[in-house]
Scaffold this motif. Structure first.
Motif, short mmCIF file in Angstrom:
data_model
loop_
_atom_site.label_atom_id
_atom_site.label_comp_id
_atom_site.label_asym_id
_atom_site.label_seq_id
_atom_site.Cartn_x
_atom_site.Cartn_y
_atom_site.Cartn_z
N GLU A 1 41.29 47.65 54.34
CA GLU A 1 41.65 49.03 54.73
C GLU A 1 40.57 49.65 55.60
O GLU A 1 39.96 50.66 55.23
CB GLU A 1 41.90 49.89 53.49
CG GLU A 1 43.18 49.52 52.79
CD GLU A 1 43.44 50.41 51.58
OE1 GLU A 1 43.18 51.61 51.67
OE2 GLU A 1 43.91 49.88 50.57
N HIS B 1 47.35 50.23 54.87
CA HIS B 1 48.52 50.97 54.41
C HIS B 1 49.26 51.60 55.58
O HIS B 1 50.26 52.27 55.39
CB HIS B 1 48.13 52.05 53.41
CG HIS B 1 47.83 51.52 52.05
ND1 HIS B 1 48.58 50.54 51.46
CD2 HIS B 1 46.88 51.83 51.15
CE1 HIS B 1 48.08 50.26 50.27
NE2 HIS B 1 47.04 51.03 50.06
N TYR B 2 48.72 51.43 56.78
CA TYR B 2 49.40 51.97 57.96
C TYR B 2 50.37 50.92 58.48
O TYR B 2 49.95 49.86 58.95
CB TYR B 2 48.40 52.30 59.06
CG TYR B 2 47.53 53.49 58.79
CD1 TYR B 2 47.98 54.78 59.05
CD2 TYR B 2 46.24 53.34 58.31
CE1 TYR B 2 47.17 55.88 58.82
CE2 TYR B 2 45.42 54.43 58.07
CZ TYR B 2 45.90 55.70 58.34
OH TYR B 2 45.09 56.78 58.11
N MET B 3 51.66 51.22 58.42
CA MET B 3 52.64 50.21 58.81
C MET B 3 52.67 49.99 60.32
O MET B 3 53.09 48.94 60.79
CB MET B 3 54.03 50.59 58.30
CG MET B 3 54.18 50.37 56.81
SD MET B 3 53.85 48.65 56.34
CE MET B 3 52.50 48.88 55.20
N ASP B 4 52.22 50.97 61.11
CA ASP B 4 52.16 50.70 62.56
C ASP B 4 51.07 49.67 62.85
O ASP B 4 51.17 48.88 63.77
CB ASP B 4 51.96 51.98 63.37
CG ASP B 4 50.66 52.69 63.03
OD1 ASP B 4 50.21 52.56 61.88
OD2 ASP B 4 50.11 53.36 63.91
N VAL C 1 55.41 52.90 49.75
CA VAL C 1 56.51 53.18 48.82
C VAL C 1 56.19 54.42 47.97
O VAL C 1 57.00 55.34 47.85
CB VAL C 1 56.80 51.97 47.90
CG1 VAL C 1 57.82 52.32 46.84
CG2 VAL C 1 57.29 50.80 48.74
N GLY D 1 52.63 50.62 67.24
CA GLY D 1 53.46 49.65 66.54
C GLY D 1 53.59 48.39 67.37
O GLY D 1 52.61 47.91 67.92
N GLU D 2 54.79 47.88 67.50
CA GLU D 2 54.96 46.62 68.23
C GLU D 2 54.92 46.82 69.74
O GLU D 2 54.93 45.86 70.50
CB GLU D 2 56.27 45.94 67.81
CG GLU D 2 57.49 46.75 68.15
CD GLU D 2 58.78 46.09 67.68
OE1 GLU D 2 58.97 44.91 67.98
OE2 GLU D 2 59.58 46.78 67.02
N GLU E 1 52.15 46.14 62.61
CA GLU E 1 52.79 45.64 63.83
C GLU E 1 51.77 45.01 64.79
O GLU E 1 52.13 44.22 65.64
CB GLU E 1 53.48 46.78 64.58
CG GLU E 1 54.56 47.48 63.79
CD GLU E 1 55.93 46.86 63.98
OE1 GLU E 1 56.00 45.75 64.57
OE2 GLU E 1 56.91 47.48 63.55
N TYR E 2 50.51 45.39 64.67
CA TYR E 2 49.49 44.84 65.58
C TYR E 2 49.07 43.44 65.16
O TYR E 2 48.34 42.78 65.89
CB TYR E 2 48.24 45.73 65.61
CG TYR E 2 48.46 47.18 65.96
CD1 TYR E 2 49.59 47.59 66.67
CD2 TYR E 2 47.53 48.15 65.61
CE1 TYR E 2 49.78 48.93 66.97
CE2 TYR E 2 47.72 49.49 65.92
CZ TYR E 2 48.85 49.87 66.59
OH TYR E 2 49.04 51.19 66.90
N PHE F 1 58.70 46.78 54.29
CA PHE F 1 57.80 46.96 53.16
C PHE F 1 58.52 47.65 52.01
O PHE F 1 58.42 47.24 50.86
CB PHE F 1 56.59 47.79 53.60
CG PHE F 1 55.51 47.86 52.55
CD1 PHE F 1 54.50 46.93 52.53
CD2 PHE F 1 55.52 48.86 51.59
CE1 PHE F 1 53.51 46.98 51.56
CE2 PHE F 1 54.54 48.93 50.61
CZ PHE F 1 53.53 47.98 50.60
N TYR F 2 59.26 48.68 52.36
CA TYR F 2 59.96 49.46 51.34
C TYR F 2 60.96 48.59 50.58
O TYR F 2 61.01 48.63 49.35
CB TYR F 2 60.65 50.65 51.99
CG TYR F 2 61.16 51.65 50.97
CD1 TYR F 2 60.27 52.42 50.24
CD2 TYR F 2 62.52 51.79 50.71
CE1 TYR F 2 60.71 53.32 49.28
CE2 TYR F 2 62.97 52.68 49.75
CZ TYR F 2 62.07 53.44 49.04
OH TYR F 2 62.50 54.31 48.09
#
Lengths: 246, 304
Positions: free
Chosen positions: A162, A194-197, B168, B256-257, A200-201, A235-236
């Motif tokens: 993190e 915890h950053y979902m963007d 979540v 993001g992507e 993507e990297y 993730f969810y």
């Protein structure tokens, strides 16, 4: 086939009758950015500690840069870098002292230390701040400095736990630019976030649920597989079914 | 009616005179979810501590529920709930004991206001005999929220309730806030996560003690004057480097992507950028209009 820098096979850690990490298997290639995701309590930290040679597995196998995590923990420590949000630098040492301290621990000689710290201070634009205490510099600088120090000895793998919490979106991206840079030059990056963007990297991502790796693929393949538009939703879908709440 | 009103609020710390909050003004209406959005060091916690009467401002005034934060601090404390960023319940009391303790301090009982916390409390009830220090992060957060709510406050202050929490649990937490809003509670919440901004009714984007922009998330998004595109290429690292080399492009950053490409309203055309990328040898280029997010606006404000 690509060269694997991390290889884990059925890696398991039990604490009493609690299985924190349950037979996880994966490989990470040279220069790959590997995202290691999971809900709080999924077993990420336990897995990471084993891979760093800090905790002995209950069963299973793993090698880091070719070294065995049971028998060659000292070699592993020399060939990895580690940075976490919680601990990375000594607050009451100056920037330069921190660089020298960590460089020294990783076995750089005086000449290397001198040239490396000069280069590092230049790259981070911290030349004027070199004699400032780390406690007095902004969080964004601390994180960049901590990362640079963790890769000072040019390790085969750098583990980032993190690394980017609490900084602004511009600083966070500058941090990822540094990650791309080292990966581009062949260093393997193993990162939790915890950053979902940020997920993507990564080149590939694993998602842990209740001690097991429930998904492992590229971000776009995962979105395809779960038929959702974002990593957040992948993730969810996986983590909402988690039983483990510690 | 404004439930919270801050005028020129200023906080300066220590002998080095560090200005943590620099003349901040804003109002929050009844039943609103108001978000302070910004990184560490933006001044979010200092603002919360002044509004909750735990710190005195060096300058400026503020009222909470029409009461003055300096003169009427005793009354304010009865009417607000505060959940600090650091877990601050009694770790060696059980879940149940903590809740009873906070109810008693505020001169009420758990039974009296149980309706308000019921939805949240039933999730941690199976662990009511467990010491608070032995709870997981998500459960600690739920207990802290219950304790902040147990005296049925008019205003709730939540300082970074979702920091370090997995996506979540974050989502669940925001669903709880929406339910509280329907009960008429006014909520001030701070967060470093830009994606949570859209879940607030209004937001203040903060950096280094000042408010950069304050509005509804949608209004902030609509105000961005630039043209924004989302771009992909075979090699994302090369793509970003190539875009950043071109000084006609106002901004380019990973998103993001994709990489987001910012073009000023009257500057270089998107077609020109695409041919530039091709000339530079990039392949498999995917180019589309991007959906503007609060994060894009924040990045723009930071770069100005």
């Amino acid at each position: 086939m690509a060269e694997y820098v991390i290889k884990a096979e059925k890696l398991t850690k039990k604490f009493g009758d609690f299985t924190a990490t349950n037979a996880i298997s994966f490989e990470v290639g040279k220069g790959e950015i590997f995202g290691f995701l999971g809900a709080n309590g999924a077993g990420k930290t336990t897995a990471m500690r084993m891979l760093c040679g800090l905790s002995k597995p209950t069963s299973g196998k793993a090698t880091i840069a070719g070294f065995d995590i049971y028998k060659q923990t000292e070699q592993i420590k020399k060939n990895i870098g580690y940075m976490s949000q919680k601990f990375s630098l000594y607050e009451d040492l100056t920037i330069l002292e921190n660089i020298h301290f960590f460089g020294g621990i990783y076995g750089l000689n005086n000449q290397q230390l001198k040239s490396k710290s000069k280069q590092l201070l230049h790259d981070l634009d911290l030349e004027k701040e070199a004699k400032k205490l780390v406690s007095g510099i902004p969080l964004g600088w601390k994180q960049k400095l901590a990362f640079s120090v963790a890769v000072l000895h040019n390790p085969a793998v750098v583990f980032l736990d993190e690394p980017t919490g609490g900084v602004d979106p511009v600083t966070r991206r500058q941090f990822w630019d540094m990650i791309y840079e080292v990966a581009h030059h062949g260093m393997t990056v193993f990162v939790t976030t915890h950053y979902m963007d940020e997920a993507e990297y990564c080149n590939r991502i694993s998602i842990m649920v209740d001690g097991k790796i429930e998904a492992l693929n590229t971000p776009s393949n995962l979105k395809h597989q779960f038929n959702v538009p974002s990593m957040d939703q992948v993730f969810y879908q996986l983590a909402r079914g988690a039983k483990r709440i510690e | 009616m404004d439930v919270v009103s801050a005028h020129n609020l200023t906080k300066i710390y220590g002998k080095d005179k560090v200005t943590a909050v620099n003349g901040v003004s804003f109002t929050v209406s009844k039943g609103e979810i108001f978000g302070l959005i910004g990184p560490d060091g933006a001044g979010k916690t200092s603002i919360f501590r002044m509004l909750t009467t735990l710190l005195l401002p060096e300058n400026g005034t503020a009222t909470v529920g029409g009461l003055d934060i300096q003169r009427d601090y005793k009354q304010i404390r009865k009417q607000i709930g505060y959940m600090p960023g650091r877990f601050s319940l009694y770790t060696d009391l059980t879940v149940e004991e903590n809740l009873n303790f906070f109810a008693t301090v505020f001169g009420t009982t758990v039974k009296e206001n149980y309706d308000l916390i019921k939805d949240i409390y039933i999730q941690i009830e199976p662990f009511k005999k467990r010491k608070a220090g032995k709870l997981s992060g998500g459960m600690k957060q739920k207990l802290a929220l219950c304790c902040a709510l147990i005296h049925k406050p008019d205003v709730l202050f939540l300082d970074e309730p979702t920091t370090g929490v997995d996506p979540v649990s974050r989502k669940e937490f925001w669903e709880m806030l929406k339910r509280l809003k329907t009960q008429g509670i006014t909520i001030l919440v701070s967060t470093p996560y830009m994606d949570e901004a859209v879940l607030c009714d209004r937001i203040a984007l903060m950096q280094k003690g000042t408010i950069l922009s304050i509005n509804t998330p949608q209004a902030i998004i609509n105000k961005l004057p630039d043209r924004l595109f989302a771009v992909k290429a075979g090699n994302m690292y090369d793509l970003l480097r190539t875009l950043q080399r071109n000084t006609n492009i106002s901004g380019s950053y990973s998103f993001g992507e994709y990489v987001h490409v910012v073009l000023s309203p009257s500057g270089i055309s998107p077609e020109d950028v695409q041919s530039y990328l091709q000339q530079q040898g990039l392949t498999e280029i995917e180019w589309k209009k991007a959906t503007v997010t609060v994060e894009d606006c924040f990045i723009k404000l930071l770069r100005e």
